[in-house]
Structures are given as structure tokens and as C-alpha cells.
Scaffold this motif. Structure first.
Motif, PDB file in Angstrom:
ATOM      1  N   UNK A  56       1.030  -9.770 -14.549  1.00 60.28           N
ATOM      2  CA  UNK A  56      -0.365  -9.523 -14.802  1.00 60.28           C
ATOM      3  C   UNK A  56      -1.143 -10.392 -13.697  1.00 60.28           C
ATOM      4  N   UNK A  57      -0.689 -11.377 -13.407  1.00 58.60           N
ATOM      5  CA  UNK A  57      -1.279 -12.000 -12.206  1.00 58.60           C
ATOM      6  C   UNK A  57      -1.399 -11.094 -10.876  1.00 58.60           C
ATOM      7  N   UNK A  58      -0.267 -10.893 -10.510  1.00 56.00           N
ATOM      8  CA  UNK A  58       0.013 -10.029  -9.209  1.00 56.00           C
ATOM      9  C   UNK A  58      -0.658  -8.707  -9.169  1.00 56.00           C
ATOM     10  N   UNK A  59      -0.393  -8.248 -10.390  1.00 57.14           N
ATOM     11  CA  UNK A  59      -1.340  -6.799 -10.444  1.00 57.14           C
ATOM     12  C   UNK A  59      -2.773  -6.949 -10.316  1.00 57.14           C
ATOM     13  N   UNK A  60      -3.325  -8.031 -10.920  1.00 54.26           N
ATOM     14  CA  UNK A  60      -4.725  -8.375 -10.775  1.00 54.26           C
ATOM     15  C   UNK A  60      -5.011  -8.889  -9.559  1.00 54.26           C
ATOM     16  N   UNK A  61      -4.367  -9.508  -8.881  1.00 54.08           N
ATOM     17  CA  UNK A  61      -4.499 -10.090  -7.537  1.00 54.08           C
ATOM     18  C   UNK A  61      -4.419  -8.871  -6.632  1.00 54.08           C
ATOM     19  N   UNK A  62      -3.552  -8.025  -6.811  1.00 54.17           N
ATOM     20  CA  UNK A  62      -3.511  -6.513  -5.938  1.00 54.17           C
ATOM     21  C   UNK A  62      -4.817  -5.829  -5.950  1.00 54.17           C
ATOM     22  N   UNK A  63      -5.304  -5.579  -7.167  1.00 51.34           N
ATOM     23  CA  UNK A  63      -6.496  -4.875  -7.276  1.00 51.34           C
ATOM     24  C   UNK A  63      -7.806  -5.570  -6.566  1.00 51.34           C
ATOM     25  N   UNK A  64      -7.634  -6.992  -6.791  1.00 52.92           N
ATOM     26  CA  UNK A  64      -8.551  -7.684  -5.945  1.00 52.92           C
ATOM     27  C   UNK A  64      -8.736  -7.554  -4.579  1.00 52.92           C
ATOM     28  N   UNK A  65      -7.453  -7.780  -4.003  1.00 54.24           N
ATOM     29  CA  UNK A  65      -7.143  -7.593  -2.622  1.00 54.24           C
ATOM     30  C   UNK A  65      -7.683  -6.170  -2.168  1.00 54.24           C
ATOM     31  N   UNK A  66      -7.137  -5.252  -2.787  1.00 49.63           N
ATOM     32  CA  UNK A  66      -7.527  -3.889  -2.181  1.00 49.63           C
ATOM     33  C   UNK A  66      -8.999  -3.840  -2.208  1.00 49.63           C
ATOM     34  N   UNK A  67      -9.516  -4.219  -3.492  1.00 49.59           N
ATOM     35  CA  UNK A  67     -11.136  -3.961  -3.531  1.00 49.59           C
ATOM     36  C   UNK A  67     -11.880  -4.711  -2.576  1.00 49.59           C
ATOM     37  N   UNK A  68     -11.620  -5.586  -1.816  1.00 48.30           N
ATOM     38  CA  UNK A  68     -12.305  -6.522  -0.929  1.00 48.30           C
ATOM     39  C   UNK A  68     -12.741  -5.723   0.137  1.00 48.30           C
ATOM     40  N   UNK A  69     -11.963  -4.729   0.683  1.00 44.38           N
ATOM     41  CA  UNK A  69     -12.385  -3.812   1.660  1.00 44.38           C
ATOM     42  C   UNK A  69     -12.713  -2.390   1.418  1.00 44.38           C
ATOM     43  N   UNK A  70     -14.054  -2.157   1.822  1.00 40.80           N
ATOM     44  CA  UNK A  70     -14.434  -0.692   1.425  1.00 40.80           C
ATOM     45  C   UNK A  70     -13.839   0.409   1.722  1.00 40.80           C
ATOM     46  N   UNK A  71     -12.972   0.188   2.784  1.00 38.34           N
ATOM     47  CA  UNK A  71     -12.181   1.290   3.315  1.00 38.34           C
ATOM     48  C   UNK A  71     -10.974   1.295   2.597  1.00 38.34           C
ATOM     49  N   UNK A  72     -10.498   0.429   1.872  1.00 33.45           N
ATOM     50  CA  UNK A  72      -9.173   0.565   1.172  1.00 33.45           C
ATOM     51  C   UNK A  72      -9.097   0.277  -0.136  1.00 33.45           C
ATOM     52  N   UNK A  73     -10.454   0.249  -0.907  1.00 38.04           N
ATOM     53  CA  UNK A  73     -10.556   0.170  -2.225  1.00 38.04           C
ATOM     54  C   UNK A  73     -10.043   1.132  -3.135  1.00 38.04           C
ATOM     55  N   UNK A  74     -10.113   2.574  -2.529  1.00 40.41           N
ATOM     56  CA  UNK A  74      -9.511   3.475  -3.366  1.00 40.41           C
ATOM     57  C   UNK A  74      -7.772   3.552  -3.472  1.00 40.41           C
ATOM     58  N   UNK A  75      -7.352   2.543  -2.653  1.00 41.14           N
ATOM     59  CA  UNK A  75      -5.920   2.209  -2.819  1.00 41.14           C
ATOM     60  C   UNK A  75      -5.568   1.646  -4.076  1.00 41.14           C
ATOM     61  N   UNK A  76      -6.717   0.636  -4.705  1.00 40.31           N
ATOM     62  CA  UNK A  76      -6.272  -0.021  -5.808  1.00 40.31           C
ATOM     63  C   UNK A  76      -6.120   0.934  -6.900  1.00 40.31           C
ATOM     64  N   UNK A  77      -6.991   1.673  -6.989  1.00 46.34           N
ATOM     65  CA  UNK A  77      -6.925   2.760  -8.253  1.00 46.34           C
ATOM     66  C   UNK A  77      -5.909   3.967  -7.911  1.00 46.34           C
ATOM     67  N   UNK A  78      -5.762   4.225  -6.936  1.00 49.17           N
ATOM     68  CA  UNK A  78      -4.681   5.184  -6.454  1.00 49.17           C
ATOM     69  C   UNK A  78      -3.497   4.657  -6.963  1.00 49.17           C
ATOM     70  N   UNK A  79      -3.140   3.447  -6.547  1.00 47.94           N
ATOM     71  CA  UNK A  79      -1.798   2.724  -6.770  1.00 47.94           C
ATOM     72  C   UNK A  79      -1.676   2.552  -8.223  1.00 47.94           C
ATOM     73  N   UNK A  80      -2.799   2.159  -8.808  1.00 46.67           N
ATOM     74  CA  UNK A  80      -2.837   1.706 -10.346  1.00 46.67           C
ATOM     75  C   UNK A  80      -2.484   2.957 -11.123  1.00 46.67           C
TER      76      UNK A  80
END
Length: 295
Positions: A56-80
Motif C-alpha cells: 500500500x505504501x509503495x503504490x501510494x508513493x508511486x502515484x505521488x511520484x508520477x503526479x509531481x510532474x505534469x508531463x508524467x501525471x498520466x502515468x499514475x492513472x495509466x499504470x494504476x
């Protein structure tokens, strides 16, 4: 198939303990309620605890990390979304594995294999976070990270005793954190050194710290299982208070690991009725089995 008919021993102190656990850690309280039998989480309890919190911690961290950059924010929801779809696809197969492929007696070699799989998954995810912190193949690492987390579930199945009639537990003297041992100190120093280096070079050190802590716990448990000279087979119990019923703690048989018998202090002083792991025969053992509501 028998069922436990004993009334729950819901004493004031038991209810108070459960309430305190709920206040301190609702996730762990929920997990202990979802696992139908108390003995599903009894062996390697700390590993179960670390695995679910790490996921749970790693998944949440992953979403936070990819959401920090506007160019890669789509990766979070795409990967999830990919992660959720794959879970939906493999869940039926995981249930089939537990129902049909799971041996009736938990196998020590399977447990060791599961720990090595979980450790490997942890370090792959750790490497992905480091690579992402340096913007090295960011999108690829983001997807590999979640795919590796998914693979860790399959490794986790190997250490679970769900679906078995007899589960294994290590003797008290061979438990992972029983006393101060040299390998525990060395593993601890190694993980501390890696954490210090990660803290200095990566901005994603909070996620990496959870991964390193989980790796430390899994390594100690894997070491204990690999080098244990013996283990104990026990029957399942639905509730914690049922552990006092006969046979006490559900102990059915002591098993000696042939490859490690030389490490025993007194190999000739084995418990009565012990068996060797490579010639294990449960046909003459007397034990109770309980029907699970899951199957």
C-alpha cells in the motif's frame, strides 16, 4: 469436515486489545478480520504485516511520484488502471491455485522460494524508484514497478498457508528474531548502509525506506527458513483462544530437515515421532481439518 463449535472467548481484555489495534492500525485490524483462521497469519506474522503495508505504501508513493510532474501525471492513472485490470484477470487464477494446487501440507522449500521471490521483487521496485529519481526511463520504470508489485503477490502465495490442512512453523529457538544473531546484525548493517546512501542521493527515500525495511524482515525470515534444522507441522485453529485446545498450539508433528541436521546441537535427541522432510508421510498422522467459508 469438522467445524469449530466452541463459543468465542470474548473477554474484556480481548475486546480492548482488538479496539486498541483498530485505533493504532486500522489496516492490520482489517486484515486480521479478513483472514478467516487465526493460524493463517500466525507463522511469519511480521512478514504478513510488512508485505501488506509495503504494498500500500509503495503504490501510494508511486502515484505521488508520477503526479509531481505534469508531463508524467498520466502515468499514475495509466499504470494504476493497468494494475487493477491485471489483478481482476489473475484473481480467479490465484483462487484456483489456492484451491487445487496448494498442497495439503505446507512445504518449507515453497516458503523459501516465496521469500526469495518477495526479496527480488522488493529490490526491483527499489531500483525503479532510484531510476525514476534520476529521470532514467521514467515511464518504463513506472510500469515495471507496478508489474513487479503484482508479481510479488504470487511470491506471497507461497508463504501463505491458506488452503492447507497442516501449516509449518519454526521452533522457538529458530524463530527469525529470537535473540541477537550475527546474520541479523549483518543484514541490518547492510540495509542501514543502503538507506543512508539512498537518503543522500534520492528524493524518493521515504518509499525506499519502507522497501528496505521490508527487505530486511524478509531476508531474516528467509535465512531462518533456509538454515533451520527442523520445523513443526500444526493444524489450523479458527480463533486465537483455540490454541489452548489439545493438542496444544495445534502441534501435530516435528520434522527434521535432512540438509541441516548437522547444525543440531544434539541430532540424536529428536522428539518422539519426528519425520524427515524428504520422507514426510502424513497418512498416519491424526489431525483435524476445518472447512473454510472461502471454499
Amino acid at each position: 469436515m469438522a467445524r469449530l463449535l466452541k463459543e468465542p472467548d470474548l473477554t474484556f481484555f480481548y475486546v480492548l486489545k482488538r479496539f486498541i489495534i483498530f485505533l493504532i492500525n486500522p489496516l492490520w485490524f482489517t486484515l486480521t478480520c479478513l483472514f478467516e483462521f487465526y493460524t493463517y497469519l500466525r507463522p511469519f506474522r511480521l512478514c504478513h504485516f510488512m508485505f501488506w503495508h509495503c504494498i500500500i505504501w509503495t503504490t501510494a508513493s508511486h502515484l505521488y511520484v508520477v503526479g509531481q510532474n505534469s508531463e508524467t501525471v498520466y502515468l499514475g492513472w495509466d499504470s494504476l488502471a493497468f494494475f487493477i485490470l491485471v489483478i481482476i484477470g489473475v484473481t480467479p487464477w490465484a483462487k484456483v491455485l489456492l484451491q487445487c494446487r496448494k498442497p495439503k501440507v505446507q512445504n518449507l522449500n515453497h516458503v523459501i522460494l516465496g521469500f526469495f521471490g518477495m526479496i527480488s521483487s522488493i529490490w526491483i521496485v527499489f531500483g525503479c524508484f532510484l531510476a525514476m529519481s534520476f529521470n532514467f526511463y521514467y515511464g518504463t520504470c513506472a510500469r515495471i514497478l507496478l508489474l513487479t508489485l503484482l508479481c510479488s503477490f504470487f511470491a506471497y502465495i507461497f508463504i501463505c498457508n491458506i488452503g492447507t490442512h497442516l501449516y509449518l512453523i519454526l521452533p522457538p529457538e529458530n524463530q527469525p528474531f529470537s535473540g541477537i544473531k550475527l546474520h541479523t546484525i549483518l543484514f541490518g548493517l547492510f540495509h542501514l548502509a543502503v538507506f543512508y546512501g539512498t537518503f543522500c542521493v534520492s528524493r524518493y527515500w521515504p518509499a525506499c525506506s519502507m522497501l528496505l525495511l521490508s527487505s530486511f524482515v524478509f531476508c531474516i525470515n528467509a535465512w531462518s527458513c533456509f538454515f533451520t534444522p527442523s520445523y513443526i507441522l500444526c493444524e489450523h485453529r479458527r480463533n486465537e483462544w483455540d490454541m489452548h485446545d489439545e493438542p496444544y498450539d495445534g502441534i501435530i508433528c516435528h520434522v527434521a530437515v535432512r540438509r541441516n541436521m548437522g547444525k543440531m546441537k544434539d541430532p540424536m535427541n529428536l522428539p518422539t515421532g519426528f519425520q524427515l522432510d524428504d520422507k514426510l508421510d502424513i497418512s498416519k498422522l491424526q489431525y483435524r481439518t476445518y472447512r473454510s467459508f472461502m471454499y
